[in-house]
Design a protein around this motif. Structure first.
Motif, PDB file in Angstrom:
ATOM      1  N   LEU A  59      64.160  31.608  71.165  1.00 34.34           N
ATOM      2  CA  LEU A  59      64.924  31.451  72.398  1.00 34.34           C
ATOM      3  C   LEU A  59      64.971  29.985  72.830  1.00 34.34           C
ATOM      4  CD1 LEU A  59      66.474  32.840  74.679  1.00 34.34           C
ATOM      5  CD2 LEU A  59      64.296  33.107  75.876  1.00 34.34           C
ATOM      6  N   ALA A  60      63.866  29.290  72.701  1.00 28.90           N
ATOM      7  CA  ALA A  60      63.837  27.873  73.055  1.00 28.90           C
ATOM      8  C   ALA A  60      64.801  27.070  72.178  1.00 28.90           C
ATOM      9  CB  ALA A  60      62.419  27.329  72.923  1.00 28.90           C
ATOM     10  N   GLY A  61      64.830  27.375  70.884  1.00 32.06           N
ATOM     11  CA  GLY A  61      65.737  26.662  69.989  1.00 32.06           C
ATOM     12  C   GLY A  61      67.191  26.957  70.280  1.00 32.06           C
ATOM     13  N   ALA A  62      67.500  28.225  70.540  1.00 30.32           N
ATOM     14  CA  ALA A  62      68.878  28.595  70.857  1.00 30.32           C
ATOM     15  C   ALA A  62      69.329  27.940  72.154  1.00 30.32           C
ATOM     16  CB  ALA A  62      68.999  30.109  70.959  1.00 30.32           C
ATOM     17  N   ASP A  63      68.456  27.948  73.162  1.00 27.47           N
ATOM     18  CA  ASP A  63      68.792  27.370  74.454  1.00 27.47           C
ATOM     19  C   ASP A  63      68.989  25.857  74.365  1.00 27.47           C
ATOM     20  OD1 ASP A  63      69.125  27.884  77.333  1.00 27.47           O
ATOM     21  OD2 ASP A  63      67.365  26.611  77.546  1.00 27.47           O
ATOM     22  N   ALA A  64      68.326  25.231  73.391  1.00 28.08           N
ATOM     23  CA  ALA A  64      68.463  23.783  73.202  1.00 28.08           C
ATOM     24  C   ALA A  64      69.739  23.407  72.456  1.00 28.08           C
ATOM     25  CB  ALA A  64      67.245  23.247  72.456  1.00 28.08           C
ATOM     26  N   GLY A  65      70.503  24.399  72.006  1.00 30.77           N
ATOM     27  CA  GLY A  65      71.768  24.119  71.325  1.00 30.77           C
ATOM     28  C   GLY A  65      71.646  23.935  69.831  1.00 30.77           C
ATOM     29  N   ILE A  66      70.477  24.201  69.265  1.00 32.96           N
ATOM     30  CA  ILE A  66      70.306  24.075  67.816  1.00 32.96           C
ATOM     31  C   ILE A  66      71.129  25.164  67.132  1.00 32.96           C
ATOM     32  CG2 ILE A  66      68.597  24.226  65.954  1.00 32.96           C
ATOM     33  CD1 ILE A  66      66.487  23.329  67.984  1.00 32.96           C
ATOM     34  N   PRO A  67      71.802  24.855  66.019  1.00 28.74           N
ATOM     35  CA  PRO A  67      72.510  25.913  65.283  1.00 28.74           C
ATOM     36  C   PRO A  67      71.592  27.110  65.056  1.00 28.74           C
ATOM     37  CG  PRO A  67      73.030  23.781  64.337  1.00 28.74           C
ATOM     38  CD  PRO A  67      71.949  23.542  65.370  1.00 28.74           C
ATOM     39  N   LEU A  68      72.137  28.317  65.205  1.00 31.93           N
ATOM     40  CA  LEU A  68      71.273  29.489  65.269  1.00 31.93           C
ATOM     41  C   LEU A  68      70.478  29.730  63.993  1.00 31.93           C
ATOM     42  CD1 LEU A  68      73.470  31.983  67.315  1.00 31.93           C
ATOM     43  CD2 LEU A  68      71.693  30.409  68.104  1.00 31.93           C
ATOM     44  N   ARG A  69      71.068  29.492  62.835  1.00 31.86           N
ATOM     45  CA  ARG A  69      70.286  29.651  61.601  1.00 31.86           C
ATOM     46  C   ARG A  69      69.132  28.650  61.574  1.00 31.86           C
ATOM     47  NH1 ARG A  69      75.081  30.908  57.927  1.00 31.86           N
ATOM     48  NH2 ARG A  69      74.780  33.105  57.386  1.00 31.86           N
ATOM     49  N   GLU A  70      69.412  27.430  61.965  1.00 29.20           N
ATOM     50  CA  GLU A  70      68.368  26.406  61.992  1.00 29.20           C
ATOM     51  C   GLU A  70      67.296  26.759  63.014  1.00 29.20           C
ATOM     52  OE1 GLU A  70      67.981  21.659  63.157  1.00 29.20           O
ATOM     53  OE2 GLU A  70      69.909  22.443  62.436  1.00 29.20           O
ATOM     54  N   ALA A  71      67.718  27.277  64.165  1.00 30.27           N
ATOM     55  CA  ALA A  71      66.748  27.664  65.191  1.00 30.27           C
ATOM     56  C   ALA A  71      65.829  28.762  64.696  1.00 30.27           C
ATOM     57  CB  ALA A  71      67.483  28.118  66.452  1.00 30.27           C
ATOM     58  N   LEU A  72      66.381  29.737  63.954  1.00 32.72           N
ATOM     59  CA  LEU A  72      65.553  30.812  63.416  1.00 32.72           C
ATOM     60  C   LEU A  72      64.592  30.281  62.356  1.00 32.72           C
ATOM     61  CD1 LEU A  72      64.695  33.729  63.199  1.00 32.72           C
ATOM     62  CD2 LEU A  72      66.635  34.130  61.659  1.00 32.72           C
ATOM     63  N   ALA A  73      65.079  29.431  61.465  1.00 30.60           N
ATOM     64  CA  ALA A  73      64.203  28.879  60.419  1.00 30.60           C
ATOM     65  C   ALA A  73      63.053  28.090  61.030  1.00 30.60           C
ATOM     66  CB  ALA A  73      65.016  27.994  59.478  1.00 30.60           C
ATOM     67  N   GLU A  74      63.354  27.293  62.044  1.00 28.26           N
ATOM     68  CA  GLU A  74      62.305  26.511  62.699  1.00 28.26           C
ATOM     69  C   GLU A  74      61.317  27.422  63.420  1.00 28.26           C
ATOM     70  OE1 GLU A  74      63.967  23.542  65.234  1.00 28.26           O
ATOM     71  OE2 GLU A  74      64.872  22.406  63.586  1.00 28.26           O
ATOM     72  N   ALA A  75      61.819  28.479  64.051  1.00 28.73           N
ATOM     73  CA  ALA A  75      60.941  29.403  64.760  1.00 28.73           C
ATOM     74  C   ALA A  75      60.009  30.122  63.792  1.00 28.73           C
ATOM     75  CB  ALA A  75      61.773  30.411  65.550  1.00 28.73           C
ATOM     76  N   VAL A  76      60.536  30.559  62.649  1.00 23.69           N
ATOM     77  CA  VAL A  76      59.706  31.224  61.640  1.00 23.69           C
ATOM     78  C   VAL A  76      58.628  30.276  61.127  1.00 23.69           C
ATOM     79  CG1 VAL A  76      59.714  32.140  59.287  1.00 23.69           C
ATOM     80  CG2 VAL A  76      61.437  32.905  60.924  1.00 23.69           C
ATOM     81  N   THR A  77      59.020  29.041  60.842  1.00 27.60           N
ATOM     82  CA  THR A  77      58.061  28.058  60.323  1.00 27.60           C
ATOM     83  C   THR A  77      56.938  27.811  61.317  1.00 27.60           C
ATOM     84  OG1 THR A  77      59.758  26.976  58.972  1.00 27.60           O
ATOM     85  CG2 THR A  77      57.798  25.695  59.505  1.00 27.60           C
ATOM     86  N   THR A  78      57.302  27.629  62.587  1.00 35.28           N
ATOM     87  CA  THR A  78      56.294  27.328  63.601  1.00 35.28           C
ATOM     88  C   THR A  78      55.419  28.544  63.894  1.00 35.28           C
ATOM     89  OG1 THR A  78      57.783  25.704  64.602  1.00 35.28           O
ATOM     90  CG2 THR A  78      55.935  26.474  65.943  1.00 35.28           C
ATOM     91  N   ALA A  79      56.020  29.722  64.024  1.00 29.55           N
ATOM     92  CA  ALA A  79      55.248  30.927  64.300  1.00 29.55           C
ATOM     93  C   ALA A  79      54.286  31.232  63.152  1.00 29.55           C
ATOM     94  CB  ALA A  79      56.178  32.113  64.538  1.00 29.55           C
ATOM     95  N   SER A  80      54.742  31.022  61.930  1.00 30.04           N
ATOM     96  CA  SER A  80      53.877  31.270  60.783  1.00 30.04           C
ATOM     97  C   SER A  80      52.689  30.314  60.772  1.00 30.04           C
ATOM     98  CB  SER A  80      54.675  31.132  59.486  1.00 30.04           C
ATOM     99  OG  SER A  80      55.680  32.119  59.408  1.00 30.04           O
ATOM    100  N   ALA A  81      52.932  29.065  61.162  1.00 30.82           N
ATOM    101  CA  ALA A  81      51.855  28.074  61.179  1.00 30.82           C
ATOM    102  C   ALA A  81      50.766  28.444  62.180  1.00 30.82           C
ATOM    103  CB  ALA A  81      52.421  26.690  61.506  1.00 30.82           C
ATOM    104  N   LEU A  82      51.115  29.218  63.197  1.00 27.70           N
ATOM    105  CA  LEU A  82      50.136  29.605  64.217  1.00 27.70           C
ATOM    106  C   LEU A  82      49.036  30.510  63.671  1.00 27.70           C
ATOM    107  CD1 LEU A  82      52.509  30.308  67.245  1.00 27.70           C
ATOM    108  CD2 LEU A  82      51.065  28.294  66.879  1.00 27.70           C
ATOM    109  N   HIS A  83      49.319  31.211  62.550  1.00 25.25           N
ATOM    110  CA  HIS A  83      48.264  32.066  62.003  1.00 25.25           C
ATOM    111  C   HIS A  83      48.071  31.900  60.501  1.00 25.25           C
ATOM    112  CE1 HIS A  83      50.928  35.863  61.027  1.00 25.25           C
ATOM    113  NE2 HIS A  83      51.670  34.783  61.013  1.00 25.25           N
ATOM    114  N   ALA A  84      48.582  30.808  59.964  1.00 25.97           N
ATOM    115  CA  ALA A  84      48.433  30.570  58.524  1.00 25.97           C
ATOM    116  C   ALA A  84      46.980  30.371  58.117  1.00 25.97           C
ATOM    117  CB  ALA A  84      49.262  29.345  58.110  1.00 25.97           C
ATOM    118  N   ASP A  85      46.157  29.842  59.033  1.00 27.16           N
ATOM    119  CA  ASP A  85      44.753  29.579  58.697  1.00 27.16           C
ATOM    120  C   ASP A  85      43.884  30.824  58.768  1.00 27.16           C
ATOM    121  OD1 ASP A  85      45.349  26.927  58.310  1.00 27.16           O
ATOM    122  OD2 ASP A  85      44.741  26.310  60.324  1.00 27.16           O
TER     123      ASP A  85
END
Length: 254
Positions: A59-85
């Motif tokens: 939602l933060a990425g979409a609201d910032a105007g990032i292209p939606l595919r890019e916003a989803l890819a960035e969200a997946v990358t960041t969310a995954s990093a939160l529990h990768a360890d």
């Protein structure tokens, strides 16, 4: 912008693994993908934990105007990093979610749909249903081959299969995207859309009209009544007798 949201867990005491939220310009709806009971997911946190983090980031990425595919890819990358360890993200049952994202602006109504949640958009020619049908196509093919329903899990997030937003940002490239003229829309997880695609009690136009006229809670009440009338799942076979259900609707102001 006027948003209305209704959400219910699939049963008392069960976590609601759906997620829905909106800003002045954008809306996100996710349906967490659960593994069958007893199956190791490799994650110590759970599906609800993941969908809430992924949804907020998207939602933060979409609201910032990032292209939606890019916003989803960035969200997946960041969310995954939160529990990768702490979690095994290579496990195919690692938490993931279906996705609907919508952004309204001067250029029109931008949308992204991944997997089997549904987006209904009202236009000059009526209501258009936008959904990713690959899961249904695969499921039908397995049924024709006489293979068990749980065989579908091996096809998640692999080439030639169906995709959900989990640990692999490549899922964003598999999403359906586009832009339509701005109009009223309703997004729903498959726990709500089953009034149409499982029970056959409504068509998409009728579901849209019910939400528009009486609100998202009216569709959820309709679904719960249908589930209660078929508790043994004999008339309407389905994986879950009752599922998490969420509806998010938007109507232009003025």
């Amino acid at each position: 912008m006027s948003f209305r949201v209704a959400t219910e867990p699939g049963g008392p005491g069960r976590p609601n693994e759906d997620f829905a939220a909106a800003t002045a310009t954008s809306a996100v709806l996710l349906d967490g993908v659960s593994a069958p009971p007893g199956v190791d997911t490799g994650c110590v946190h759970g599906v609800a934990w993941y969908t809430r983090r992924l949804g907020a980031l998207l939602l933060a990425g979409a609201d910032a105007g990032i292209p939606l595919r890019e916003a989803l890819a960035e969200a997946v990358t960041t969310a995954s990093a939160l529990h990768a360890d702490t979690c095994d993200l290579r496990n195919q049952e690692s938490p993931s979610a279906t996705v609907v994202t919508v952004r309204v602006g001067a250029g029109g109504l931008e949308y992204l749909v991944l997997s089997d949640s549904v987006l209904l958009v009202e236009g000059a020619d009526g209501v258009r249903a936008l959904t990713d049908t690959r899961l249904d196509v695969l499921r039908d093919g397995l049924a024709r081959e006489g293979r068990p329903g749980d065989a579908i899990r091996a096809y998640r997030n692999v080439a030639g299969g169906f995709w959900t937003a989990g640990a692999d940002p490549r899922a964003a490239e598999e999403a359906l995207t586009g832009t339509l003229p701005v109009g009223r829309f309703t997004a729903m997880t498959d726990g709500a859309s089953r009034a149409v695609d499982v029970f056959g009690d409504l068509d998409w136009d009728e579901a849209f009209a019910l939400v528009s006229d009486r609100g998202p809670h009216a569709l959820l009440a309709r679904v719960r009544a249908l589930e209660s009338a078929d508790p043994e799942r004999r008339k309407h076979p389905r994986a879950k007798g009752s599922d998490d259900a969420t509806v998010l609707a938007w109507t232009p102001e003025g």
